[in-house]
Design a protein around this motif. Sequence first.
Motif, PDB file in Angstrom:
ATOM      1  N   GLY A 190      63.280  72.907  57.503  1.00  0.00           N
ATOM      2  CA  GLY A 190      62.924  71.618  58.090  1.00  0.00           C
ATOM      3  C   GLY A 190      64.089  70.648  58.083  1.00  0.00           C
ATOM      4  O   GLY A 190      65.082  70.815  57.365  1.00  0.00           O
ATOM      5  N   LEU A 191      63.944  69.583  58.867  1.00  0.00           N
ATOM      6  CA  LEU A 191      65.034  68.610  59.029  1.00  0.00           C
ATOM      7  C   LEU A 191      65.384  67.943  57.703  1.00  0.00           C
ATOM      8  O   LEU A 191      66.552  67.657  57.440  1.00  0.00           O
ATOM      9  CB  LEU A 191      64.643  67.546  60.062  1.00  0.00           C
ATOM     10  CG  LEU A 191      64.448  68.048  61.491  1.00  0.00           C
ATOM     11  CD1 LEU A 191      63.935  66.925  62.389  1.00  0.00           C
ATOM     12  CD2 LEU A 191      65.724  68.631  62.068  1.00  0.00           C
ATOM     13  N   SER A 192      64.408  67.716  56.848  1.00  0.00           N
ATOM     14  CA  SER A 192      64.676  67.051  55.567  1.00  0.00           C
ATOM     15  C   SER A 192      65.538  67.919  54.664  1.00  0.00           C
ATOM     16  O   SER A 192      66.284  67.424  53.817  1.00  0.00           O
ATOM     17  CB  SER A 192      63.369  66.702  54.849  1.00  0.00           C
ATOM     18  OG  SER A 192      62.636  67.878  54.574  1.00  0.00           O
ATOM     19  N   TYR A 193      65.459  69.226  54.859  1.00  0.00           N
ATOM     20  CA  TYR A 193      66.270  70.160  54.077  1.00  0.00           C
ATOM     21  C   TYR A 193      67.675  70.278  54.670  1.00  0.00           C
ATOM     22  O   TYR A 193      68.662  70.296  53.951  1.00  0.00           O
ATOM     23  CB  TYR A 193      65.579  71.527  54.064  1.00  0.00           C
ATOM     24  CG  TYR A 193      66.355  72.607  53.351  1.00  0.00           C
ATOM     25  CD1 TYR A 193      67.066  73.562  54.074  1.00  0.00           C
ATOM     26  CD2 TYR A 193      66.376  72.676  51.958  1.00  0.00           C
ATOM     27  CE1 TYR A 193      67.782  74.551  53.428  1.00  0.00           C
ATOM     28  CE2 TYR A 193      67.104  73.671  51.307  1.00  0.00           C
ATOM     29  CZ  TYR A 193      67.796  74.605  52.045  1.00  0.00           C
ATOM     30  OH  TYR A 193      68.513  75.581  51.411  1.00  0.00           O
ATOM     31  N   ILE A 231      69.361  61.704  57.011  1.00  0.00           N
ATOM     32  CA  ILE A 231      68.043  61.066  57.008  1.00  0.00           C
ATOM     33  C   ILE A 231      68.017  59.891  56.029  1.00  0.00           C
ATOM     34  O   ILE A 231      67.485  58.827  56.333  1.00  0.00           O
ATOM     35  CB  ILE A 231      66.943  62.103  56.697  1.00  0.00           C
ATOM     36  CG1 ILE A 231      66.744  63.002  57.929  1.00  0.00           C
ATOM     37  CG2 ILE A 231      65.626  61.431  56.318  1.00  0.00           C
ATOM     38  CD1 ILE A 231      65.836  64.193  57.720  1.00  0.00           C
ATOM     39  N   SER A 232      68.644  60.079  54.882  1.00  0.00           N
ATOM     40  CA  SER A 232      68.695  58.988  53.898  1.00  0.00           C
ATOM     41  C   SER A 232      69.430  57.776  54.479  1.00  0.00           C
ATOM     42  O   SER A 232      68.993  56.635  54.336  1.00  0.00           O
ATOM     43  CB  SER A 232      69.401  59.492  52.640  1.00  0.00           C
ATOM     44  OG  SER A 232      69.615  58.441  51.755  1.00  0.00           O
ATOM     45  N   VAL A 233      70.525  58.038  55.184  1.00  0.00           N
ATOM     46  CA  VAL A 233      71.306  56.946  55.786  1.00  0.00           C
ATOM     47  C   VAL A 233      70.522  56.280  56.916  1.00  0.00           C
ATOM     48  O   VAL A 233      70.511  55.048  57.044  1.00  0.00           O
ATOM     49  CB  VAL A 233      72.674  57.491  56.266  1.00  0.00           C
ATOM     50  CG1 VAL A 233      73.354  56.540  57.227  1.00  0.00           C
ATOM     51  CG2 VAL A 233      73.572  57.781  55.080  1.00  0.00           C
ATOM     52  N   LEU A 234      69.858  57.064  57.725  1.00  0.00           N
ATOM     53  CA  LEU A 234      69.040  56.505  58.816  1.00  0.00           C
ATOM     54  C   LEU A 234      67.992  55.550  58.241  1.00  0.00           C
ATOM     55  O   LEU A 234      67.751  54.463  58.773  1.00  0.00           O
ATOM     56  CB  LEU A 234      68.343  57.623  59.601  1.00  0.00           C
ATOM     57  CG  LEU A 234      69.206  58.439  60.560  1.00  0.00           C
ATOM     58  CD1 LEU A 234      68.435  59.670  61.068  1.00  0.00           C
ATOM     59  CD2 LEU A 234      69.673  57.611  61.751  1.00  0.00           C
ATOM     60  N   GLU A 235      67.379  55.997  57.137  1.00  0.00           N
ATOM     61  CA  GLU A 235      66.294  55.205  56.546  1.00  0.00           C
ATOM     62  C   GLU A 235      66.836  53.979  55.815  1.00  0.00           C
ATOM     63  O   GLU A 235      66.315  52.866  55.983  1.00  0.00           O
ATOM     64  CB  GLU A 235      65.484  56.077  55.586  1.00  0.00           C
ATOM     65  CG  GLU A 235      64.638  57.131  56.308  1.00  0.00           C
ATOM     66  CD  GLU A 235      63.784  57.963  55.366  1.00  0.00           C
ATOM     67  OE1 GLU A 235      62.572  58.119  55.662  1.00  0.00           O
ATOM     68  OE2 GLU A 235      64.299  58.474  54.365  1.00  0.00           O
ATOM     69  N   LYS A 236      67.885  54.195  54.999  1.00  0.00           N
ATOM     70  CA  LYS A 236      68.323  53.101  54.105  1.00  0.00           C
ATOM     71  C   LYS A 236      69.316  52.165  54.805  1.00  0.00           C
ATOM     72  O   LYS A 236      69.175  50.948  54.739  1.00  0.00           O
ATOM     73  CB  LYS A 236      68.951  53.672  52.840  1.00  0.00           C
ATOM     74  CG  LYS A 236      67.923  54.370  51.963  1.00  0.00           C
ATOM     75  CD  LYS A 236      68.516  54.851  50.654  1.00  0.00           C
ATOM     76  CE  LYS A 236      67.424  55.546  49.852  1.00  0.00           C
ATOM     77  NZ  LYS A 236      67.896  56.723  49.142  1.00  0.00           N
ATOM     78  N   ASP A 237      70.315  52.754  55.459  1.00  0.00           N
ATOM     79  CA  ASP A 237      71.346  51.904  56.072  1.00  0.00           C
ATOM     80  C   ASP A 237      70.855  51.275  57.372  1.00  0.00           C
ATOM     81  O   ASP A 237      71.133  50.114  57.652  1.00  0.00           O
ATOM     82  CB  ASP A 237      72.609  52.718  56.389  1.00  0.00           C
ATOM     83  CG  ASP A 237      73.337  53.176  55.142  1.00  0.00           C
ATOM     84  OD1 ASP A 237      74.473  53.678  55.257  1.00  0.00           O
ATOM     85  OD2 ASP A 237      72.776  53.044  54.039  1.00  0.00           O
ATOM     86  N   LEU A 238      70.150  52.063  58.177  1.00  0.00           N
ATOM     87  CA  LEU A 238      69.749  51.574  59.499  1.00  0.00           C
ATOM     88  C   LEU A 238      68.276  51.205  59.578  1.00  0.00           C
ATOM     89  O   LEU A 238      67.788  50.811  60.639  1.00  0.00           O
ATOM     90  CB  LEU A 238      70.065  52.646  60.578  1.00  0.00           C
ATOM     91  CG  LEU A 238      71.524  53.081  60.657  1.00  0.00           C
ATOM     92  CD1 LEU A 238      71.749  54.057  61.825  1.00  0.00           C
ATOM     93  CD2 LEU A 238      72.454  51.894  60.843  1.00  0.00           C
ATOM     94  N   PHE A 256      59.863  59.129  60.731  1.00  0.00           N
ATOM     95  CA  PHE A 256      58.833  59.812  61.526  1.00  0.00           C
ATOM     96  C   PHE A 256      58.770  59.263  62.947  1.00  0.00           C
ATOM     97  O   PHE A 256      58.492  60.013  63.897  1.00  0.00           O
ATOM     98  CB  PHE A 256      57.480  59.772  60.817  1.00  0.00           C
ATOM     99  CG  PHE A 256      57.446  60.688  59.623  1.00  0.00           C
ATOM    100  CD1 PHE A 256      57.547  60.188  58.349  1.00  0.00           C
ATOM    101  CD2 PHE A 256      57.369  62.063  59.789  1.00  0.00           C
ATOM    102  CE1 PHE A 256      57.567  61.041  57.242  1.00  0.00           C
ATOM    103  CE2 PHE A 256      57.378  62.924  58.698  1.00  0.00           C
ATOM    104  CZ  PHE A 256      57.486  62.406  57.415  1.00  0.00           C
ATOM    105  N   GLU A 257      59.076  57.996  63.100  1.00  0.00           N
ATOM    106  CA  GLU A 257      59.171  57.444  64.455  1.00  0.00           C
ATOM    107  C   GLU A 257      60.419  57.990  65.151  1.00  0.00           C
ATOM    108  O   GLU A 257      60.416  58.248  66.358  1.00  0.00           O
ATOM    109  CB  GLU A 257      59.229  55.914  64.404  1.00  0.00           C
ATOM    110  CG  GLU A 257      57.895  55.286  64.023  1.00  0.00           C
ATOM    111  CD  GLU A 257      57.971  53.790  63.814  1.00  0.00           C
ATOM    112  OE1 GLU A 257      56.956  53.224  63.345  1.00  0.00           O
ATOM    113  OE2 GLU A 257      59.025  53.191  64.090  1.00  0.00           O
TER     114      GLU A 257
END
Lengths: 273, 316
Positions: free
Chosen positions: A72-75, A81-88, A93-94
Amino acid sequence: MDNGSISLYECLYNLIHKKSYREAYLQRDYSALKLNDSDLIHLTTIDDDELIKTAQKTKLYLYKGNTSSNGGLSYYFPITISVLEKDLEINIFEYIDEFMESCYFDLYTEVPFTGKGTCIQESFYLFVSSYFMNNESAKYVVDLCLFEFYNSIYSMILTNINYNFKIHSTNLIHKNNNIFWSTISLTSLLINKLKTNYNIPNEEEIIYLFCINKDNKIIKGEINEGINLIISHHNVKKILAKKDEITKNNLSENDLLTLTSLMVEKGMIYDNL
Amino acid sequence: MIRQKKLGLGMGIDMEWNGKFGFNKRPDGKDSINERVSSFIEEYREVFNYLFIAFQPRSYNVLRAEEYFNAYDSIYRTLPDYYVKVFHHTLLNMGTMERYDRSEIFQFTNKLIDRYDIKWIVEDLGIWTIKGKPLPYPLPPLMTEEGLENCIKNVKEIMNGLNTTLCVEFPGYTEGTNFHIGKYNAYEFFKILSDETNCYVTLDIGHILSYQYLIGNTGNKMFNDLDKLPLQQCKEFHLSGCSITNGKFRDLHHGVLLNEQISLLEYLLPKCENLVGVTYEDPKYRENGLLIEKSLPNFYKMKEIVDNWQNCNQYG
């Protein structure tokens, strides 16, 4: 079929994978579905709750994987993904909904029997790259994604010698017979983000190599500019033919020959003299 | 239709790679069954007479039977010689409406058939992947005229391509990740498919119940309309753990059978004269191989019913 209409099967694909299409259906905006009138009637059997759950589960499995083969993408992209969520401050999921709407998602196949497509990692990288195309401040996110794409696809190629997918980005994953290689420049910002997960020594700026050599062994890590210059020439004959061009870039002839010999020994280029 | 010996009870295991119930996958390819599965087979070997393995892909390699030999050899060698071997496929994708190249799948499967003397291949009729992307649960085929024509075409192609019997399994209509498009009655659809192709069928009792729930045949109406199914062409039953949540049926494969499944089993057994076996699909068991306690009451009821049926009906 009328001009511009899609089949019921195509409709099914869109209902599960394309959020905007599904929402049009759920709002009963039938004109947006592009179905023939004679096919619309078949949709009356759909349980809307079940459709939503199916779509949610499909997305969840894309994110976390569903089998021991598919992480999966999280793996595959934990840092991205962490940067997308935290930095941006992007809701992942959207973001995956947008990914699934894209043409890059349509390129992906998990099984090849309707035609080989790309692996999910390449598909996701192409989407991220396109998404931030004109956004210079987010270039580092694209580069992080590229690194993680390389990291996961090289593992896949290594363990799947007869892989059942296509590599679309031949400008990024170079192949010469059974040698594969890619390089990426890592700035200190990128190294800082990647170093813990990927065991990269703390440096200012490096060139990082991913290579599967002719003996199907993986070689990865920091390389010098000399190796970076040489590797693109694939074999010893070509390297020697381009010797003058290569040695213009602060690489002595002696170093060129030494590095070439080392790379032949490690199976990174072919000795075809 | 040639009457065959009744096999009685069989076990069906979805063999994961590196999961709790499945194979240990090794980088050198020397895969083997894990301790838990091995213990289960040892504990219940005498109870069952056949085994199916449900296919899960080992890798992203082009499909080659040889890649699976070590793993499959390791499970088959734990079985006595009299055990019949069956294979539950997941790649045939009989409900697809796309051009779907099965040549590699046939080559792969026929090598397994040859090596292990597999007596039949079973797969749920449905859409397992769409444009190369897997669905969380196989969807029923498009329940339309065109969907039916396509299923007939696909099943004929598969029967032609496989070197053993194909059993087409009635699809599930479970709550949670499953919906369908099209108004065709599923029993009629399935009967026409079976008649037009002359294929054998597998009836999953839970799947039947899921459709009964969908069309409102619950409670006293649980046995309604079942005569519309191709009962004479039924070779195998499946029973896997199910539950009913908020009035909706869930095909959970958690090992615990419902009372309704037991009732339906008893009802359908005498009506399926050509039935050969009843598979307990995806049992759940502990590290020591013993079935989980919750599953035991209805497991033993199922066993008793099937044993009686087998003893009274050795051939036909």
